[in-house]
Scaffold this motif. Structure first.
Motif, PDB file in Angstrom:
ATOM      1  N   ASP A   1       0.846  -1.196   0.000  1.00 40.36           N
ATOM      2  CA  ASP A   1       0.000   0.000   0.000  1.00 40.36           C
ATOM      3  C   ASP A   1       0.881   1.246   0.000  1.00 40.36           C
ATOM      4  O   ASP A   1       2.045   1.200   0.399  1.00 40.36           O
ATOM      5  N   ASP A   2       0.284   2.370  -0.419  1.00 41.33           N
ATOM      6  CA  ASP A   2       1.061   3.605  -0.482  1.00 41.33           C
ATOM      7  C   ASP A   2       0.215   4.800  -0.035  1.00 41.33           C
ATOM      8  O   ASP A   2      -0.971   4.664   0.242  1.00 41.33           O
ATOM      9  N   ALA A   3       0.849   5.958   0.019  1.00 37.61           N
ATOM     10  CA  ALA A   3       0.182   7.168   0.496  1.00 37.61           C
ATOM     11  C   ALA A   3      -0.981   7.573  -0.401  1.00 37.61           C
ATOM     12  O   ALA A   3      -1.982   8.110   0.078  1.00 37.61           O
ATOM     13  N   ALA A   4      -0.876   7.310  -1.701  1.00 36.77           N
ATOM     14  CA  ALA A   4      -1.975   7.654  -2.606  1.00 36.77           C
ATOM     15  C   ALA A   4      -3.229   6.856  -2.247  1.00 36.77           C
ATOM     16  O   ALA A   4      -4.338   7.385  -2.274  1.00 36.77           O
ATOM     17  N   GLU A   5      -3.047   5.602  -1.891  1.00 33.89           N
ATOM     18  CA  GLU A   5      -4.197   4.789  -1.492  1.00 33.89           C
ATOM     19  C   GLU A   5      -4.785   5.290  -0.169  1.00 33.89           C
ATOM     20  O   GLU A   5      -5.999   5.340  -0.006  1.00 33.89           O
ATOM     21  N   ALA A   6      -3.930   5.688   0.759  1.00 32.27           N
ATOM     22  CA  ALA A   6      -4.414   6.237   2.032  1.00 32.27           C
ATOM     23  C   ALA A   6      -5.262   7.481   1.774  1.00 32.27           C
ATOM     24  O   ALA A   6      -6.333   7.647   2.370  1.00 32.27           O
ATOM     25  N   ARG A   7      -4.817   8.347   0.869  1.00 30.55           N
ATOM     26  CA  ARG A   7      -5.584   9.562   0.542  1.00 30.55           C
ATOM     27  C   ARG A   7      -6.900   9.213  -0.142  1.00 30.55           C
ATOM     28  O   ARG A   7      -7.934   9.810   0.145  1.00 30.55           O
ATOM     29  N   ARG A   8      -6.875   8.252  -1.056  1.00 30.54           N
ATOM     30  CA  ARG A   8      -8.111   7.836  -1.745  1.00 30.54           C
ATOM     31  C   ARG A   8      -9.149   7.333  -0.749  1.00 30.54           C
ATOM     32  O   ARG A   8     -10.320   7.677  -0.824  1.00 30.54           O
ATOM     33  N   LEU A   9      -8.701   6.504   0.196  1.00 24.32           N
ATOM     34  CA  LEU A   9      -9.638   5.971   1.195  1.00 24.32           C
ATOM     35  C   LEU A   9     -10.128   7.068   2.131  1.00 24.32           C
ATOM     36  O   LEU A   9     -11.290   7.077   2.542  1.00 24.32           O
ATOM     37  N   ALA A  10      -9.262   8.010   2.479  1.00 23.06           N
ATOM     38  CA  ALA A  10      -9.681   9.130   3.321  1.00 23.06           C
ATOM     39  C   ALA A  10     -10.713   9.986   2.591  1.00 23.06           C
ATOM     40  O   ALA A  10     -11.731  10.387   3.175  1.00 23.06           O
ATOM     41  N   ASP A  11     -10.465  10.256   1.320  1.00 22.39           N
ATOM     42  CA  ASP A  11     -11.416  11.050   0.537  1.00 22.39           C
ATOM     43  C   ASP A  11     -12.773  10.340   0.464  1.00 22.39           C
ATOM     44  O   ASP A  11     -13.820  10.976   0.597  1.00 22.39           O
ATOM     45  N   LYS A  12     -12.758   9.042   0.251  1.00 19.87           N
ATOM     46  CA  LYS A  12     -14.008   8.274   0.194  1.00 19.87           C
ATOM     47  C   LYS A  12     -14.704   8.310   1.553  1.00 19.87           C
ATOM     48  O   LYS A  12     -15.923   8.465   1.632  1.00 19.87           O
ATOM     49  N   THR A  13     -13.935   8.187   2.617  1.00 14.16           N
ATOM     50  CA  THR A  13     -14.497   8.213   3.974  1.00 14.16           C
ATOM     51  C   THR A  13     -15.300   9.482   4.207  1.00 14.16           C
ATOM     52  O   THR A  13     -16.428   9.429   4.704  1.00 14.16           O
ATOM     53  N   VAL A  14     -14.743  10.628   3.859  1.00 10.04           N
ATOM     54  CA  VAL A  14     -15.425  11.891   4.151  1.00 10.04           C
ATOM     55  C   VAL A  14     -16.567  12.183   3.181  1.00 10.04           C
ATOM     56  O   VAL A  14     -17.438  12.990   3.491  1.00 10.04           O
ATOM     57  N   ARG A  15     -16.589  11.520   2.025  1.00 14.47           N
ATOM     58  CA  ARG A  15     -17.667  11.738   1.047  1.00 14.47           C
ATOM     59  C   ARG A  15     -18.848  10.786   1.215  1.00 14.47           C
ATOM     60  O   ARG A  15     -19.944  11.071   0.712  1.00 14.47           O
ATOM     61  N   LEU A  16     -18.627   9.651   1.877  1.00 14.17           N
ATOM     62  CA  LEU A  16     -19.715   8.684   2.031  1.00 14.17           C
ATOM     63  C   LEU A  16     -20.893   9.307   2.764  1.00 14.17           C
ATOM     64  O   LEU A  16     -20.728   9.916   3.825  1.00 14.17           O
ATOM     65  N   ARG A  17     -22.070   9.110   2.227  1.00 15.96           N
ATOM     66  CA  ARG A  17     -23.282   9.673   2.827  1.00 15.96           C
ATOM     67  C   ARG A  17     -23.858   8.646   3.799  1.00 15.96           C
ATOM     68  O   ARG A  17     -24.691   7.826   3.444  1.00 15.96           O
ATOM     69  N   LEU A  18     -23.393   8.741   5.047  1.00 15.72           N
ATOM     70  CA  LEU A  18     -23.753   7.772   6.075  1.00 15.72           C
ATOM     71  C   LEU A  18     -24.598   8.355   7.197  1.00 15.72           C
ATOM     72  O   LEU A  18     -24.944   7.638   8.134  1.00 15.72           O
ATOM     73  N   PHE A  19     -24.938   9.638   7.095  1.00 17.22           N
ATOM     74  CA  PHE A  19     -25.658  10.306   8.183  1.00 17.22           C
ATOM     75  C   PHE A  19     -27.023  10.782   7.720  1.00 17.22           C
ATOM     76  O   PHE A  19     -27.211  11.128   6.556  1.00 17.22           O
ATOM     77  N   ALA A  20     -27.957  10.827   8.647  1.00 17.74           N
ATOM     78  CA  ALA A  20     -29.349  11.171   8.345  1.00 17.74           C
ATOM     79  C   ALA A  20     -29.527  12.666   8.136  1.00 17.74           C
ATOM     80  O   ALA A  20     -28.842  13.495   8.748  1.00 17.74           O
ATOM     81  N   ALA A  21     -30.492  12.972   7.262  1.00 17.71           N
ATOM     82  CA  ALA A  21     -30.967  14.346   7.060  1.00 17.71           C
ATOM     83  C   ALA A  21     -32.471  14.244   6.895  1.00 17.71           C
ATOM     84  O   ALA A  21     -32.960  13.707   5.906  1.00 17.71           O
TER      85      ALA A  21
ATOM     86  N   ASP B   1     -35.899  12.779   6.848  1.00 15.24           N
ATOM     87  CA  ASP B   1     -36.378  11.398   6.763  1.00 15.24           C
ATOM     88  C   ASP B   1     -35.477  10.524   5.879  1.00 15.24           C
ATOM     89  O   ASP B   1     -35.808   9.385   5.596  1.00 15.24           O
ATOM     90  N   ARG B   2     -34.356  11.055   5.460  1.00 14.96           N
ATOM     91  CA  ARG B   2     -33.417  10.297   4.624  1.00 14.96           C
ATOM     92  C   ARG B   2     -32.276   9.791   5.512  1.00 14.96           C
ATOM     93  O   ARG B   2     -31.433  10.582   5.948  1.00 14.96           O
ATOM     94  N   PRO B   3     -32.232   8.490   5.785  1.00 15.49           N
ATOM     95  CA  PRO B   3     -31.255   7.963   6.740  1.00 15.49           C
ATOM     96  C   PRO B   3     -29.798   8.016   6.268  1.00 15.49           C
ATOM     97  O   PRO B   3     -28.892   8.010   7.092  1.00 15.49           O
ATOM     98  N   PHE B   4     -29.565   8.078   4.970  1.00 16.98           N
ATOM     99  CA  PHE B   4     -28.200   8.097   4.434  1.00 16.98           C
ATOM    100  C   PHE B   4     -28.086   9.208   3.407  1.00 16.98           C
ATOM    101  O   PHE B   4     -28.092   8.968   2.206  1.00 16.98           O
ATOM    102  N   ASP B   5     -27.962  10.426   3.907  1.00 14.84           N
ATOM    103  CA  ASP B   5     -27.971  11.572   3.005  1.00 14.84           C
ATOM    104  C   ASP B   5     -26.758  12.483   3.166  1.00 14.84           C
ATOM    105  O   ASP B   5     -26.346  13.111   2.206  1.00 14.84           O
ATOM    106  N   LEU B   6     -26.186  12.561   4.353  1.00 15.84           N
ATOM    107  CA  LEU B   6     -25.117  13.529   4.605  1.00 15.84           C
ATOM    108  C   LEU B   6     -23.763  12.860   4.784  1.00 15.84           C
ATOM    109  O   LEU B   6     -23.657  11.816   5.434  1.00 15.84           O
ATOM    110  N   PRO B   7     -22.712  13.487   4.262  1.00 14.94           N
ATOM    111  CA  PRO B   7     -21.360  12.996   4.532  1.00 14.94           C
ATOM    112  C   PRO B   7     -20.875  13.520   5.889  1.00 14.94           C
ATOM    113  O   PRO B   7     -21.461  14.445   6.468  1.00 14.94           O
TER     114      PRO B   7
END
Length: 156
Positions: free
Chosen positions: A37-57, A59-65
């Motif tokens: 693994d390398d730093a580019a992969e760490a950044r890609r996973l971090a970017d995906k982590t913060v963009r995933l819409r896993l929080f409620a807004a 009546d939409r249970p998965f709408d907010l990052p």
């Protein structure tokens, strides 16, 4: 790399009875680093982590990052056991896991890349025996594999 994300109401990590990292609502990230693994992969996973819409807004249970939830944070805990190979026998093999010297830097690269998005990040202590305590919210658990983010898309 493999990251297991759990949406939490709160989470903390202790080493030898002392709290070393703690958050209120947000995500707990258990991070395993594979050999190669390398730093580019760490950044890609971090970017995906913060963009995933896993929080409620509303009546939409998965709408907010994570970045859209006031006060939300991430607790980053290294966990090489996520790379366990249990295909043969009963004793897991961690031969795919990165060496500690390499893994520590990439776990930190992941945490730093999440922070670069304005998310507060608490950390465990790399290489320590840690006690992780959390209250799941949902429960919601997502597994991110670096290979899944870089490979070809499959059609349905």
């Amino acid at each position: 790399m493999r990251v297991v994300l759990q949406r939490v109401r709160w989470a903390r990590v202790e080493v030898e009875g002392a709290v070393v990292g703690e958050i209120a609502a947000g995500l707990l990230a258990l991070v395993g680093v594979a050999d190669g693994d390398d730093a580019a992969e760490a950044r890609r996973l971090a970017d995906k982590t913060v963009r995933l819409r896993l929080f409620a807004a509303g009546d939409r249970p998965f709408d907010l990052p994570l970045t859209a939830v006031d006060g939300a944070a991430l607790l980053c805990v290294s966990q090489f056991t996520l790379l366990a190979d249990v295909r043969r026998g009963n004793r897991p093999s961690w031969s795919r896991a990165a060496r500690p010297g390499d893994a520590e830097g990439l776990v930190e690269a992941y945490a730093t890349a999440v922070e670069a998005h304005g998310v507060p990040v608490a950390r465990g202590r790399f290489g320590a025996t840690m006690a992780v305590t959390l209250e799941n919210d949902g429960p919601v658990t997502i597994v991110l594999d670096g290979d899944d983010l870089t490979g070809p898309r499959r059609s349905a």
